[in-house]
Design an enzyme around this catalytic site. Structure first.
Site, PDB file in Angstrom:
ATOM      1  N   ASP A  61      47.161  50.438  43.929  1.00 40.13           N
ATOM      2  CA  ASP A  61      46.904  48.655  43.796  1.00 40.13           C
ATOM      3  C   ASP A  61      47.686  49.397  42.097  1.00 40.13           C
ATOM      4  O   ASP A  61      47.157  49.754  41.251  1.00 40.13           O
ATOM      5  CB  ASP A  61      46.121  48.191  43.830  1.00 40.13           C
ATOM      6  CG  ASP A  61      46.641  46.484  43.872  1.00 40.13           C
ATOM      7  OD1 ASP A  61      47.131  46.201  44.413  1.00 40.13           O
ATOM      8  OD2 ASP A  61      46.005  45.404  43.176  1.00 40.13           O
ATOM      9  N   GLU A 111      49.023  45.941  39.218  1.00 36.80           N
ATOM     10  CA  GLU A 111      49.510  44.355  38.706  1.00 36.80           C
ATOM     11  C   GLU A 111      50.943  44.754  37.788  1.00 36.80           C
ATOM     12  O   GLU A 111      51.032  45.683  37.310  1.00 36.80           O
ATOM     13  CB  GLU A 111      48.215  44.070  38.061  1.00 36.80           C
ATOM     14  CG  GLU A 111      47.112  44.184  38.325  1.00 36.80           C
ATOM     15  CD  GLU A 111      47.423  43.160  39.794  1.00 36.80           C
ATOM     16  OE1 GLU A 111      48.083  42.021  39.431  1.00 36.80           O
ATOM     17  OE2 GLU A 111      46.520  43.264  40.642  1.00 36.80           O
ATOM     18  N   HIS A 154      42.249  39.911  42.571  1.00 37.99           N
ATOM     19  CA  HIS A 154      43.254  40.428  41.367  1.00 37.99           C
ATOM     20  C   HIS A 154      43.626  41.553  40.222  1.00 37.99           C
ATOM     21  O   HIS A 154      44.443  40.939  39.437  1.00 37.99           O
ATOM     22  CB  HIS A 154      44.186  38.848  40.763  1.00 37.99           C
ATOM     23  CG  HIS A 154      44.461  37.788  42.481  1.00 37.99           C
ATOM     24  ND1 HIS A 154      45.256  38.447  43.143  1.00 37.99           N
ATOM     25  CD2 HIS A 154      44.566  36.495  42.973  1.00 37.99           C
ATOM     26  CE1 HIS A 154      45.864  37.457  44.311  1.00 37.99           C
ATOM     27  NE2 HIS A 154      44.729  36.879  43.863  1.00 37.99           N
ATOM     28  N   ASP A 211      41.040  45.211  43.421  1.00 34.29           N
ATOM     29  CA  ASP A 211      41.711  45.692  44.289  1.00 34.29           C
ATOM     30  C   ASP A 211      42.370  46.608  45.787  1.00 34.29           C
ATOM     31  O   ASP A 211      41.938  46.860  46.898  1.00 34.29           O
ATOM     32  CB  ASP A 211      43.530  45.024  44.626  1.00 34.29           C
ATOM     33  CG  ASP A 211      43.025  43.061  44.233  1.00 34.29           C
ATOM     34  OD1 ASP A 211      42.223  43.154  44.175  1.00 34.29           O
ATOM     35  OD2 ASP A 211      43.991  42.565  44.061  1.00 34.29           O
TER      36      ASP A 211
END
Length: 697
Positions: free
Chosen positions: A508, A510, A650, A655
């Protein structure tokens, strides 16, 4: 066309569409037949208008019935099926939702009863299995503990040189930007030539007990390791054509080689520095002893030259001796022990002999051979006991090392007695271990000091010590393995490989925003799944300096601020490390097109392409639960009974772990639908293209 491959809702829709088409066809045929029978041309407009009105009425009625049937029958059945699969194959323990199936009669309660009974049966079976496997688990823990404490690195490799097992010591020895990973090739960490030669030599011997010693170097930093390779026994039922795996033990010999090189250099210097003075002395001695030699002043000059050469030889030997003593501690394997432990051991040993000593130690870690130093100090106390009292052992910091001071009240220790005590054997089980040898091993010395009129002490300096940290660096104890990799076929077509035999990297990102064309990555996290289980020790998690400010709105979502990424590496460095971490694996993400677009836009900067196969848990959720469900990560984890801690939501790693756990629970549900291989899954997810695009070309 095989209608069974279509979803239930689509088949229901096609049924009502066919029903509507049949009704309209029948209406049209009836109107045409009636008009021809009537034979009145002026009635055509009435027939057409009546037919259109009736057609719209029939279509509207059938559409309304289809909508009610879809909402109250097809969708609930699909939801019940997904829920039952989740509870059957993903071990979800929450009760089945019966509200959506309220118009299905007894079907929803019956399904709930089945899943409830299944959960109870599974729970009872689990308890029974746990009781029966407790002993095996304890044996496994004991084995892991033993392997953790083995003082050498241990690697277990398959016949294709893939890592199947490694311990914490191996992680330290191999070094590199990332720890070793299961199912990775050992050649990513060690140069291949010595390993291949040793492996082929062992195969040629055809001796199951044979071992091959070799030297190999790490790829990361060129560290030289001593290794021993031994082939694994394949058991009685092994296939003759299958090459065996092997176990590799590793030991760092770089320090030994440096110490050996220093010893050789010392010996070369010794011979070089004494050769010329010795030859000169030999010539001068011959001249002085020759009856026909020079006399008078000439003879005096020869004597003076002989004295000078003798002094030079003596100085060279003395210098070499000092260098030898300074290097001796490097040749002997000395560990680090706590000063307090050393003091307590001396106190206990003296007390066992009927004496007493007060041990006072600074918070230090000492580089010394603890057992021999304890024996030396306790022996000195025993010799000093007569006529002396109030013994105190103080260990304090002194420069880069430490000072051990044995202090007492009474007369100082005579130098002659001290020399005699040091030459006597210590009672440590070896007669040749003397106090003098203990001092030489530590490249140290001992001297007496007088403290005032009534106190004296003996001092022993140690060359190396450091402050004992409050939180010492933990010794790596992780043992990571998956022995099923030894049997994994390596030549199967990728699309035909079973899902559980593939290696997955769930990841994942960000970012600073939602636009890959304008925004940048600020964090990447990933975990590895090997043979159907998440490997807890193989984690990638790092911040990324985006080279621009992070908007406050983005910081409010993921909590990453400009200050947090100020010293972080850029996407070029992080991208290369992540590419290596994901090498050879299937990438898995939730809403994969978003994350992959960010990565692929940076391939030029990274210098590598992300051409891995990709699976998206959004599409996998649609396959299992149907397109009508919500497929956000929160909704998916809720359906699967997975809890994401609020502080982890988040965040890239939070995640990632949630997505990995969801993926592992979806895999059995996919298998139950007959989707057992990677190719099967890709073919199925492409039917849900209106949700997201499948990224496998």
């Amino acid at each position: 066309m095989d209608l069974t491959r279509l979803s239930l809702r689509l088949r229901v829709f096609l049924f009502f569409a066919a029903l509507a088409a049949g009704n309209l066809a029948a209406l049209t045929a009836g109107l045409v037949f009636g008009f021809e029978k009537l034979g009145v041309a002026q009635a055509l407009d009435g027939f057409v208008i009546g037919g259109v009105v009736a057609g719209f009425a029939i279509t509207g009625l059938i559409t309304a019935v289809w909508f009610l049937f879809d909402e109250n029958v097809a969708k609930p059945i699909e939801r019940l099926a997904g829920g039952m699969r989740a509870r059957t194959h993903a071990a979800v323990e929450a009760d089945l939702d019966q509200v959506s199936g309220r118009y299905l009669g007894d079907l929803a309660p019956a399904a709930a009863a089945v899943t409830s009974h299944l959960a109870e049966t599974r729970s009872a079976l689990t308890e029974a299995v746990q009781r029966e496997t407790t002993r095996l688990a304890q044996e496994k823990e004991r084995l892991e503990a033993l392997l953790c404490d083995v003082p050498v690195g241990v690697l277990l490799c398959s016949s294709e040189h893939q890592l199947v097992f490694y311990n914490g010591q191996a992680v330290d020895l191999l070094g590199g930007a990332h720890a070793p990973g299961l199912d990775r090739r050992v050649f990513d960490y060690l140069h291949r030539a010595p390993l291949l030669h040793a492996y082929e030599r062992l195969l040629e011997t055809d001796d199951p007990d044979a071992a091959s010693d070799l030297l190999c170097a790490t790829v990361a930093d060129g560290k030289v390791l001593a290794a021993r390779m031994r082939l694994l026994s394949e058991g009685e039922d092994h296939h003759l054509a299958r090459r065996p795996g092997y176990v590799l033990t590793l030991r760092d010999v770089s320090g030994d080689m440096r110490a050996h090189a220093r010893r050789e250099a010392l010996m070369d210097a010794l011979f070089d520095r004494i050769r010329r003075p010795a030859a000169a002395l030999q010539s001068l001695t011959g001249v002085l002893t020759d009856d026909n030699g020079p006399t008078g002043p000439a003879r005096d000059r020869v004597r003076e030259a002989a004295r000078a050469e003798a002094a030079a030889l003596s100085g060279a030997i003395h210098t070499m001796f000092e260098e030898h003593e300074a290097m001796r501690a490097d040749w002997w394997p000395l560990g680090m022990i706590r000063a307090s432990d050393l003091g307590e051991a001396v106190r206990a040993r003296v007390a066992a002999a009927g004496g007493s000593v007060l041990a006072v130690a600074a918070p230090l870690m000492l580089r010394c051979e603890g057992f021999e130093m304890v024996a030396l100090l306790s022996t000195l106390v025993a010799h000093l006991t007569e006529g002396r009292r109030d013994f105190r052992l103080e260990i304090s910091e002194e420069g880069a090392g430490a000072l051990i001071a044995l202090e007492w009240e009474g007369a100082p220790a005579p130098v002659g007695d001290l020399e005699r005590w040091l030459e006597a054997p210590l009672e440590v089980g070896m007669e040749d271990v003397t106090g003098r040898r203990v001092l030489a091993t530590h490249a140290s010395e001992i001297w007496p000091e007088k403290l005032g009129e009534h106190r004296a002490r003996l001092c022993i300096p140690l060359r190396e010590a450091r402050i004992a940290a409050k939180r010492p660096r933990p010794v790596p104890r992780a043992v990571v393995y998956d022995f099923d990799l030894l049997e994994a076929p390596q030549d199967a077509e990728f699309a035909a490989k079973p899902l559980e035999k593939l290696t997955f990297v769930v990841f994942d990102t960000e970012t600073t925003g939602l636009l890959p064309s304008e925004d940048e990555i600020v964090q990447i996290a990933a975990v590895r799944i090997v043979n159907g289980r998440r490997v807890g020790t193989e984690v990638f998690d790092t911040l990324v300096n985006p080279g621009r400010r992070i908007p406050p709105g983005s910081t409010a979502v993921h909590g990453i601020s400009d200050a947090m990424v100020a010293d972080a590496p850029g996407i070029a460095e992080v991208g290369r490390k992540f590419h290596k971490f994901a090498e050879g694996a299937v990438l898995v993400a939730h809403n994969a097109p978003f994350d992959m677009e960010f990565l692929r836009r940076k391939e030029g900067v990274i210098g590598a392409g992300f051409d891995n196969p990709v699976l998206d848990t959004v599409l996998l959720s649609a396959v299992v639960f149907g397109q009508s469900e919500v497929h956000s990560l929160d909704a998916l984890t809720h359906r699967l009974g997975i809890t994401i801690p609020e502080e982890a939501r988040h965040t890239a790693i939070g995640d990632t772990v949630a997505t990995a756990d969801a993926f592992l629970k979806l895999m059995p549900a996919l298998k139950a639908r007959g989707l057992t291989t990677f190719g099967d899954v890709v073919a199925e997810v492409r039917k849900h293209g209106r949700l997201l695009k499948d990224l496998n070309g």
